[in-house]
Design a protein around this motif. Structure first.
Motif, short mmCIF file in Angstrom:
data_model
loop_
_atom_site.label_atom_id
_atom_site.label_comp_id
_atom_site.label_asym_id
_atom_site.label_seq_id
_atom_site.Cartn_x
_atom_site.Cartn_y
_atom_site.Cartn_z
N GLU A 231 -9.63 113.32 -26.74
CA GLU A 231 -10.85 113.90 -26.18
C GLU A 231 -11.47 113.05 -25.07
N GLY A 232 -11.28 111.73 -25.15
CA GLY A 232 -11.95 110.86 -24.19
C GLY A 232 -13.28 110.35 -24.74
N TYR A 233 -14.02 109.64 -23.91
CA TYR A 233 -15.29 109.00 -24.30
C TYR A 233 -15.04 108.00 -25.42
N LEU A 234 -16.11 107.53 -26.04
CA LEU A 234 -15.99 106.45 -27.03
C LEU A 234 -15.26 106.91 -28.28
N GLY A 235 -15.55 108.13 -28.75
CA GLY A 235 -14.90 108.64 -29.95
C GLY A 235 -13.42 108.86 -29.75
N ASP A 236 -13.05 109.51 -28.66
CA ASP A 236 -11.67 109.71 -28.25
C ASP A 236 -10.76 110.19 -29.38
N SER A 237 -11.25 111.17 -30.14
CA SER A 237 -10.44 111.69 -31.24
C SER A 237 -9.23 112.44 -30.70
N GLU A 238 -8.21 112.57 -31.52
CA GLU A 238 -6.96 113.17 -31.08
C GLU A 238 -7.08 114.68 -30.92
N ARG A 239 -6.29 115.20 -30.01
CA ARG A 239 -6.09 116.64 -29.87
C ARG A 239 -4.67 116.92 -30.36
N PRO A 240 -4.51 117.19 -31.65
CA PRO A 240 -3.16 117.20 -32.23
C PRO A 240 -2.24 118.28 -31.67
N ARG A 291 -14.18 115.54 -23.67
CA ARG A 291 -15.19 116.07 -24.57
C ARG A 291 -15.77 114.94 -25.40
N ASN A 292 -17.09 114.87 -25.44
CA ASN A 292 -17.76 113.81 -26.21
C ASN A 292 -18.00 114.30 -27.63
N THR A 293 -17.32 113.71 -28.59
CA THR A 293 -17.45 114.11 -29.99
C THR A 293 -18.28 113.13 -30.81
N GLU A 294 -18.97 112.22 -30.14
CA GLU A 294 -19.80 111.25 -30.85
C GLU A 294 -20.97 111.95 -31.55
N PHE A 663 2.50 110.12 -26.24
CA PHE A 663 1.14 110.49 -26.63
C PHE A 663 0.15 109.74 -25.75
N PHE A 664 -0.68 110.49 -25.04
CA PHE A 664 -1.59 109.86 -24.09
C PHE A 664 -3.01 109.86 -24.65
N LYS A 665 -3.40 108.69 -25.12
CA LYS A 665 -4.76 108.50 -25.64
C LYS A 665 -5.61 107.91 -24.53
N ARG A 666 -6.68 108.58 -24.18
CA ARG A 666 -7.42 108.21 -22.96
C ARG A 666 -7.98 106.80 -23.01
N THR A 667 -8.48 106.37 -24.16
CA THR A 667 -9.07 105.03 -24.22
C THR A 667 -8.03 103.94 -24.40
N VAL A 668 -6.85 104.30 -24.90
CA VAL A 668 -5.78 103.32 -25.08
C VAL A 668 -4.48 103.94 -24.57
N PRO A 669 -4.35 104.13 -23.25
CA PRO A 669 -3.12 104.73 -22.72
C PRO A 669 -1.95 103.77 -22.85
N TYR A 670 -0.76 104.34 -22.88
CA TYR A 670 0.46 103.54 -23.01
C TYR A 670 0.52 102.55 -21.85
N PRO A 671 0.53 101.25 -22.13
CA PRO A 671 0.36 100.24 -21.06
C PRO A 671 1.37 100.33 -19.93
#
Length: 793
Positions: A231-240, A291-294, A663-671
């Motif tokens: 989702e992005g932002y601080l929560g950055d939950s997965e979109r499975p 999307r901010n899910t906080e 898998f592309f996680k916005r806050t921790v993308p594959y380095p």
């Protein structure tokens, strides 16, 4: 009143405003200094506005050249002038005309009101005539109209085109551009040895039909779609289930879904008559926003942020306009007002986010296959279960035991029957454990919910201008609409909707969509578009290097029925595409730029392809198309930096799938992807950067996946050529670079191989075969770290 550029008189003091002065003001000044923009508070559209001056006061004093501020601004010093800002200074004859005009009294007829020049990209698209073929270099044959347009610009600039690239370079170029993967050595040899005139054309058609074409060109589109798996932002939950949209893109491109339909389904698939599941999945394009899910966030604030992103993305992807610059105020450079921004915003204001069940056929097939393995074991357990009830013995067995117990006459008999009964109970308990274990292994039926859009039918939201861009400061109420500078939108019904907006993009009178689309295709095949700023066809963007070619391609794309494959085929069949990329191929032009395409361009492949090339050359690559994302191994310190970052490493061959599936996680993308300039997926990306940093070299040398690839390739070479290390070196070279090594290269690599072999020989614990393998692994690491390996020439 629009003044056409006529012959200007600079040889006489008889200055005519309409003939001499007006064209200069129109072409060099009015883009910024008009009644709408008034940059610096100044408009040069009429005599009265000129006399009023700007924020700096009066700009000219009629009859007094030395006191006129206008001349101070346009007179160049050291080759540059303050005005026109960001452009080349006025030439001497133009400055002379303005000086004479001011000296003669700066007369401006009251009835003359100048109009700003029409932006080139907003001019109607006219199909230009194909230039004649005169003056073409002997080695530059005209394969199709593209070459004629390019050759005409060569002639104008007195440029000599480079020669054609050799066949090994051509096949690698085609594979890299169209699939993102390397050709096998056998494919290279087959093409090199095929001397038929149709060989190249057959190769192009073969590659275009590859399922990997959809992956490569799907990855380009996912950049524009700002695709990510979180989702992005601080929560950055997965979109499975975000991957369902990615799979749709790959399939649509492989099927060559016409670009107009490809667009309509993504912007308004839910509004089609009886939309299919695939068309609903396509609307996931605009569900890729952050999307901010906080907990505790202002939901309405972030809902409006998502809509603003959708407006910006739509404008950039299809129109090549920076609509986002008009969110808070009228656009400072382009003819787009803030009101028009929110009229486009209104199209998305009543599109609600929904989920649609989207179990894929391959998921169902995989589940059925797993059930076929599981079901027989379950059936066997059920057969064992038949003699029992849910607990203990069956009622019949209990009754039988009771009768037997009545007949016993001694304690010995009683003990014997008690042991029998207890044994049955123990047997049941053991069976129950096995039943529970088997039930836990039952394959779970797939349940995939894709992210999609659905138009709100009830309680529809009204749309207002956001004063200064603040969502809770409503200004003027607006209705759905498009920028007035573009052709009017034709609605199906009384009120237009997203479907009408999508159709409007492909209106024949719309001058932008076709130009922007073919420019993006050209960019992927040459490294740079005919317009160098693919996301900005406005006044601050670049001018086209080949305007006639751009318009010819735009009209041709329409004639092709918006077939992406047909357009790509047309371009790659041209002699222009097949030129050598060697900058020294024409020595006297070595330092010249390549905007006019006298040669091809050479550049590093994209981030995902860097990984894919290693996996393909080593033989590790899993070529499965589509499906869920993967998680290659990551060091623990990477995943520990994010909140709730779970990274279950993919097992088996799955971990060796293509880079686009990571898998592309916005806050921790594959380095590794970020090191090689993959976009961060926060906003739409129309052109990736190509940096050159020491970190990239270190990554190629030390990243575990690249070392593993070298191990596999070197080990295979050692096994195949145990007694002939030079042949092993040749195999490594051909697998990686598609060509045999030069004698000097072979000598160097043989020396490196022998040096490693000598070092390994000092270790008593190593066998000869182990030493040979280690030496060829070292060779593989050297070759895989060559610039040529990851470069598209």
């Amino acid at each position: 009143m629009l003044i056409s550029g006529q012959a200007r008189s600079s040889a006489t003091d008889d200055i005519d405003f309409r003939r001499d002065v007006a064209p200069i003001l129109q072409t060099r000044c009015l883009n910024c200094h008009n009644e709408r923009d008034r940059r610096g508070g100044l408009s040069l559209q009429s005599g009265s506005s000129v006399r009023a001056g700007g924020e700096s006061g009066a700009i000219l004093t009629p009859g007094d050249v030395d006191s006129s501020y206008l001349l101070d601004l346009i007179l160049p010093e050291d080759g540059s002038a303050e005005m026109p800002k960001g452009e080349a200074p006025l030439i001497a004859s133009e400055i002379s005309i303005l000086q004479k005009w001011i000296k003669s009294g700066a007369t401006w007829p009251d009835e003359v009101v100048l109009e700003p020049p029409i932006l080139w990209s907003l001019e109607p698209i006219q199909r230009p005539d194909v230039p004649e073929n005169g003056g073409v270099a002997d080695h530059f044959s005209i394969q199709n109209p593209i070459d004629a347009f390019v050759a005409a610009r060569h002639a104008e600039a007195e440029l000599t085109p480079a020669g054609q690239a050799d066949r090994r370079t051509l096949i690698r170029r085609l594979y890299f551009d169209l699939t993102g993967l390397p050709p096998t050595p056998d494919k290279v040899d087959s093409f090199v040895q095929n001397t038929k005139p149709s060989a190249y054309e057959q190769l192009v058609d073969e590659i275009l039909s590859s399922p990997h074409f959809g992956e490569q060109w799907g990855r380009h589109w996912l950049d524009l779609a700002r695709y990510a798996d979180s989702e992005g932002y601080l929560g950055d939950s997965e979109r499975p289930h975000a991957w369902v949209y990615r799979e749709w893109v790959i399939n649509a491109i492989n099927q060559d879904l016409p670009f107009d339909q490809f667009t309509i389904e993504q912007l308004a698939g839910d509004l089609l008559s009886a939309p299919t599941l695939e068309q609903k999945i396509a609307t996931g394009f605009h569900r890729n926003t952050l999307r901010n899910t906080e907990a505790g966030v202002d939901l309405e604030l972030y809902r409006t942020k998502e809509i603003v992103d959708r407006v910006n993305t739509t404008g950039m992807v299809w129109l090549g306009l920076t609509l986002g610059c008009a969110e808070c105020h009228d656009h400072k450079n382009d003819p787009i007002s803030q009101k028009e921004f929110y009229q486009v915003y209104a199209f998305f204001n009543n599109a609600d986010d929904v989920g649609v069940m989207a179990t894929r056929p391959w998921q169902t097939a995989a589940h059925d296959e797993a059930m076929q393995l599981w079901q027989p074991q379950w059936d066997e357990l059920l057969l064992e279960l038949k003699p029992f009830e849910t607990e203990g013995l069956s009622a019949e067995q209990k009754a039988d035991l009771a009768k037997q117990l009545e007949k016993v006459s001694s304690s010995t008999d009683i003990n014997r029957f008690e042991k029998f009964y207890r044994a049955k109970v123990s047997e049941w308990k053991e069976l129950k454990v096995r039943l529970d274990a088997q039930l836990k292994q039952k394959p779970v039926a797939p349940s995939t919910k894709a992210r999609a859009f659905a138009e709100r039918r009830k309680d529809r939201r009204e749309t207002f201008v956001h004063v200064r861009g603040v969502y809770n400061r409503p200004g003027e109420k607006v209705t759905l609409g498009t920028p007035a500078v573009l052709p009017p939108l034709q609605a199906r019904g009384i009120v237009p909707d997203r479907f009408d907006l999508a159709r409007w993009l492909f209106d024949e009178q719309n001058p932008l969509t076709a130009r922007v689309a073919v420019n993006r295709i050209w960019q992927q095949l040459f490294g740079q578009g005919l317009v160098a700023t693919p996301n900005d066809f406005g006044t601050q963007g670049a001018m086209p290097t080949h305007p006639a070619l751009l318009d010819w391609l735009a009209t041709e794309y329409r004639r092709m029925g918006w077939s992406r494959k047909a357009m790509i085929r047309l371009i790659v069949m041209s002699s222009t595409y097949r030129l050598s990329s060697a900058s020294n191929s024409v020595p006297e032009q070595q330092l010249a730029g390549n905007q006019l395409l006298w040669r091809q361009n050479s550049y590093r492949v994209g981030a995902e392809s860097v990984r894919d090339l290693h996996l393909a050359a080593s033989g590790l690559l899993d070529r499965t198309i589509g499906r869920k994302g993967i998680r290659p191994p990551l060091p623990a310190f990477v995943t520990e930096v994010g909140r709730s970052v779970k990274w279950p490493v993919s097992q088996g061959s799955e971990r060796y799938r293509r880079g686009m599936y990571i898998f592309f996680k916005r806050t921790v993308p594959y380095p590794m992807l970020m090191t090689f300039d993959a976009p961060d997926a926060t906003v739409s990306c129309s052109r990736r950067e190509r940096s050159n940093t020491p970190l990239q070299a270190l990554t190629l040398l030390n990243d575990p996946v690249f070392f593993e690839c070298a191990q596999r390739l070197g080990g295979e070479a050692a096994r195949q050529f145990t007694d002939s290390p030079k042949e092993g070196i040749r195999m490594v070279f051909r697998r990686c670079l598609g060509r045999p090594p030069l004698e000097s290269e072979l000598t160097y690599l043989t020396a490196a191989h022998n040096e490693v072999l000598q070092l390994m020989g000092s270790e008593k614990t190593k066998t000869g075969s182990e030493n040979q393998s280690a030496a060829l692994i070292a060779v593989a690491r050297i070759v895989m770290n060559l610039d040529e390996f990851v470069t598209r020439d």
